[in-house]
Design a protein around this motif. Structure first.
Motif, PDB file in Angstrom:
ATOM      1  N   PHE A 135      -3.650  67.612 -31.977  1.00 30.45           N
ATOM      2  CA  PHE A 135      -3.195  67.386 -30.608  1.00 30.45           C
ATOM      3  C   PHE A 135      -3.991  66.224 -30.016  1.00 30.45           C
ATOM      4  N   LEU A 136      -3.285  65.268 -29.440  1.00 30.68           N
ATOM      5  CA  LEU A 136      -3.916  64.047 -28.955  1.00 30.68           C
ATOM      6  C   LEU A 136      -3.481  63.753 -27.525  1.00 30.68           C
ATOM      7  N   ASP A 137      -4.450  63.562 -26.656  1.00 27.10           N
ATOM      8  CA  ASP A 137      -4.177  63.006 -25.328  1.00 27.10           C
ATOM      9  C   ASP A 137      -3.732  61.556 -25.515  1.00 27.10           C
ATOM     10  N   PHE A 138      -3.165  60.968 -24.468  1.00 28.15           N
ATOM     11  CA  PHE A 138      -2.648  59.604 -24.576  1.00 28.15           C
ATOM     12  C   PHE A 138      -3.593  58.615 -23.905  1.00 28.15           C
ATOM     13  N   ASP A 139      -3.571  58.510 -22.581  1.00 27.53           N
ATOM     14  CA  ASP A 139      -4.401  57.543 -21.860  1.00 27.53           C
ATOM     15  C   ASP A 139      -5.881  57.889 -22.021  1.00 27.53           C
ATOM     16  N   GLY A 140      -6.673  56.905 -22.423  1.00 27.59           N
ATOM     17  CA  GLY A 140      -8.098  57.107 -22.596  1.00 27.59           C
ATOM     18  C   GLY A 140      -8.464  57.675 -23.953  1.00 27.59           C
ATOM     19  N   THR A 141      -7.453  58.044 -24.742  1.00 26.35           N
ATOM     20  CA  THR A 141      -7.691  58.613 -26.076  1.00 26.35           C
ATOM     21  C   THR A 141      -6.990  57.781 -27.139  1.00 26.35           C
ATOM     22  N   LEU A 142      -5.678  57.690 -27.072  1.00 25.10           N
ATOM     23  CA  LEU A 142      -4.941  56.822 -27.989  1.00 25.10           C
ATOM     24  C   LEU A 142      -4.909  55.384 -27.506  1.00 25.10           C
ATOM     25  N   VAL A 143      -4.904  55.198 -26.193  1.00 29.95           N
ATOM     26  CA  VAL A 143      -4.884  53.846 -25.617  1.00 29.95           C
ATOM     27  C   VAL A 143      -5.958  53.751 -24.541  1.00 29.95           C
ATOM     28  N   ALA A 144      -6.490  52.560 -24.355  1.00 30.90           N
ATOM     29  CA  ALA A 144      -7.479  52.330 -23.305  1.00 30.90           C
ATOM     30  C   ALA A 144      -6.820  52.420 -21.937  1.00 30.90           C
ATOM     31  N   ILE A 145      -7.534  52.992 -21.000  1.00 29.94           N
ATOM     32  CA  ILE A 145      -7.018  53.096 -19.632  1.00 29.94           C
ATOM     33  C   ILE A 145      -6.943  51.704 -19.009  1.00 29.94           C
ATOM     34  N   ALA A 146      -5.848  51.467 -18.282  1.00 30.19           N
ATOM     35  CA  ALA A 146      -5.643  50.183 -17.617  1.00 30.19           C
ATOM     36  C   ALA A 146      -5.674  50.372 -16.102  1.00 30.19           C
ATOM     37  N   GLU A 147      -5.562  49.267 -15.370  1.00 24.79           N
ATOM     38  CA  GLU A 147      -5.635  49.341 -13.913  1.00 24.79           C
ATOM     39  C   GLU A 147      -4.463  50.117 -13.325  1.00 24.79           C
ATOM     40  N   THR A 148      -3.300  50.058 -13.961  1.00 25.75           N
ATOM     41  CA  THR A 148      -2.139  50.831 -13.522  1.00 25.75           C
ATOM     42  C   THR A 148      -1.531  51.518 -14.745  1.00 25.75           C
ATOM     43  N   PRO A 149      -0.787  52.612 -14.563  1.00 26.24           N
ATOM     44  CA  PRO A 149      -0.216  53.332 -15.709  1.00 26.24           C
ATOM     45  C   PRO A 149       0.676  52.473 -16.594  1.00 26.24           C
ATOM     46  N   GLU A 150       1.377  51.496 -16.023  1.00 29.72           N
ATOM     47  CA  GLU A 150       2.284  50.676 -16.822  1.00 29.72           C
ATOM     48  C   GLU A 150       1.595  49.515 -17.527  1.00 29.72           C
ATOM     49  N   ALA A 151       0.327  49.292 -17.218  1.00 24.26           N
ATOM     50  CA  ALA A 151      -0.377  48.136 -17.785  1.00 24.26           C
ATOM     51  C   ALA A 151      -1.075  48.429 -19.104  1.00 24.26           C
ATOM     52  N   LEU A 170       7.656  62.340 -30.974  1.00 22.93           N
ATOM     53  CA  LEU A 170       6.770  63.382 -31.456  1.00 22.93           C
ATOM     54  C   LEU A 170       6.904  64.645 -30.607  1.00 22.93           C
ATOM     55  N   PRO A 171       6.534  65.804 -31.168  1.00 23.31           N
ATOM     56  CA  PRO A 171       6.324  66.952 -30.284  1.00 23.31           C
ATOM     57  C   PRO A 171       5.364  66.538 -29.168  1.00 23.31           C
ATOM     58  N   ALA A 172       5.620  67.003 -27.972  1.00 29.60           N
ATOM     59  CA  ALA A 172       4.822  66.511 -26.853  1.00 29.60           C
ATOM     60  C   ALA A 172       4.796  67.501 -25.709  1.00 29.60           C
ATOM     61  N   ALA A 173       3.704  67.470 -24.967  1.00 31.14           N
ATOM     62  CA  ALA A 173       3.602  68.144 -23.684  1.00 31.14           C
ATOM     63  C   ALA A 173       3.358  67.067 -22.638  1.00 31.14           C
ATOM     64  N   GLY A 174       4.158  67.052 -21.597  1.00 29.92           N
ATOM     65  CA  GLY A 174       4.034  66.072 -20.531  1.00 29.92           C
ATOM     66  C   GLY A 174       3.671  66.727 -19.216  1.00 29.92           C
ATOM     67  N   GLU A 175       3.116  65.933 -18.319  1.00 30.13           N
ATOM     68  CA  GLU A 175       2.682  66.425 -17.002  1.00 30.13           C
ATOM     69  C   GLU A 175       1.783  67.648 -17.150  1.00 30.13           C
ATOM     70  N   HIS A 176       0.854  67.574 -18.123  1.00 31.45           N
ATOM     71  CA  HIS A 176      -0.140  68.619 -18.344  1.00 31.45           C
ATOM     72  C   HIS A 176       0.486  69.952 -18.755  1.00 31.45           C
ATOM     73  N   GLY A 177       1.712  69.914 -19.254  1.00 33.78           N
ATOM     74  CA  GLY A 177       2.367  71.130 -19.725  1.00 33.78           C
ATOM     75  C   GLY A 177       3.585  71.528 -18.926  1.00 33.78           C
ATOM     76  N   VAL A 178       3.882  70.813 -17.847  1.00 33.10           N
ATOM     77  CA  VAL A 178       5.112  71.090 -17.097  1.00 33.10           C
ATOM     78  C   VAL A 178       6.324  70.888 -17.999  1.00 33.10           C
ATOM     79  N   VAL A 229       1.484  64.999 -28.961  1.00 33.72           N
ATOM     80  CA  VAL A 229       0.808  64.305 -27.864  1.00 33.72           C
ATOM     81  C   VAL A 229       0.807  65.235 -26.655  1.00 33.72           C
ATOM     82  N   VAL A 230      -0.367  65.420 -26.049  1.00 31.78           N
ATOM     83  CA  VAL A 230      -0.524  66.317 -24.903  1.00 31.78           C
ATOM     84  C   VAL A 230      -1.097  65.474 -23.764  1.00 31.78           C
ATOM     85  N   SER A 231      -0.267  65.170 -22.769  1.00 33.02           N
ATOM     86  CA  SER A 231      -0.600  64.115 -21.809  1.00 33.02           C
ATOM     87  C   SER A 231      -0.256  64.528 -20.381  1.00 33.02           C
ATOM     88  N   GLY A 232      -0.847  63.791 -19.441  1.00 38.82           N
ATOM     89  CA  GLY A 232      -0.440  63.918 -18.057  1.00 38.82           C
ATOM     90  C   GLY A 232       0.800  63.117 -17.735  1.00 38.82           C
TER      91      GLY A 232
END
Length: 251
Positions: free
Chosen positions: A14-30, A72-80, A54-57
């Motif tokens: 299980f992998l988070d996305f922002d800050g784990t698979l990709v570096a955090i940027a100034e905005t979510p789309e960047a 991929l199998p995924a959880a979005g919005e922290h599981g929503v 992928v388990v992400s916000g």
């Protein structure tokens, strides 16, 4: 904290996305997804028999867009939202967020540097470009949800998010672990934020591995310093899995 052990073929990853698979940027789309990330995740999914999620916000459609053509199998919005390995989607009903959205938009009009993100069942107020406004954002969001027990305020890295109460990444991971192909495997979860602590609390008591990415306190027993280290760790796992088994020497 120790470096994480090597993955094995009985891992449920299980992998988070922002800050784990990709570096955090100034905005979510960047954010920028490394060119080799998508084929790497595809290879690992296949080598793990599909047990990679992928388990992400973020919303799942955003994850799909950044990782296309993978779904991929995924959880979005922290599981929503949660999509299982067969592609079936489950999604919590969105609460009434009109007052929350109005309050967040009003703050963004008054203060420069704030970004409002409207999700399916949540409102995220990002203040990465105006970190001095942390208390202002927190207090405003707490006021607007006062008396609404169905909502809760979650604090992540430079973001306050109002979402349905009682939903988190740990619950999502637990649900995956009751389904094929994840069931019966050893769970491994890597994440970088306070919002990932619920996931760490699920995998470690099961004999799994929790990996904190980057600095900061955590209940996780293992750490990788950056998304780059996560990438290198995943590449090493892929290469080890794909290597031919050694032959016994002739006697």
């Amino acid at each position: 904290m120790q470096k994480p052990p090597r993955l094995t073929r009985d891992t449920a990853l299980f992998l988070d996305f922002d800050g784990t698979l990709v570096a955090i940027a100034e905005t979510p789309e960047a954010i920028e997804v490394p060119a080799a990330m998508v084929p790497l995740l595809g290879d690992l999914r296949d080598l793990l028999g599909g047990a990679l999620a992928v388990v992400s916000g973020r919303q799942i459609d955003a994850i799909d867009r950044f990782l296309a053509p993978l779904r991929l199998p995924a959880a979005g919005e922290h599981g929503v939202q949660r999509r299982d390995a067969q592609g079936h989607m489950q999604e919590q009903r969105a609460p009434d967020l009109v007052r929350v959205l109005d309050a967040a938009n009003e703050l963004a009009r008054v203060y420069e540097g704030l970004l409002v993100e409207r999700k399916h069942a949540a409102i995220a107020l990002h203040y990465r470009l105006a970190p001095q406004l942390e208390a202002v954002c927190r207090d405003a969001m707490l006021r607007v949800i006062d008396g609404q027990p169905q909502l809760e305020l979650m604090h992540g890295k430079f973001v306050f998010e109002v979402k349905p109460a009682g939903i988190n990444k740990g619950i999502a991971i637990d649900a995956f672990m009751h389904e094929a192909p994840f069931a019966g495997r050893v769970p491994v979860f890597a994440g970088d934020d306070t919002t990932d602590e619920h996931g760490f609390a699920i995998v470690q008591p099961r004999g799994g591995v929790a990996i904190k990415v980057g600095p900061g306190p955590s209940q996780a027993l293992h750490r990788l310093d950056s998304p780059r280290e996560v990438f290198e760790w995943l590449v090493a796992a892929r290469d080890l899995f794909a290597a031919p088994a050694p032959r016994d020497s002739a006697t």
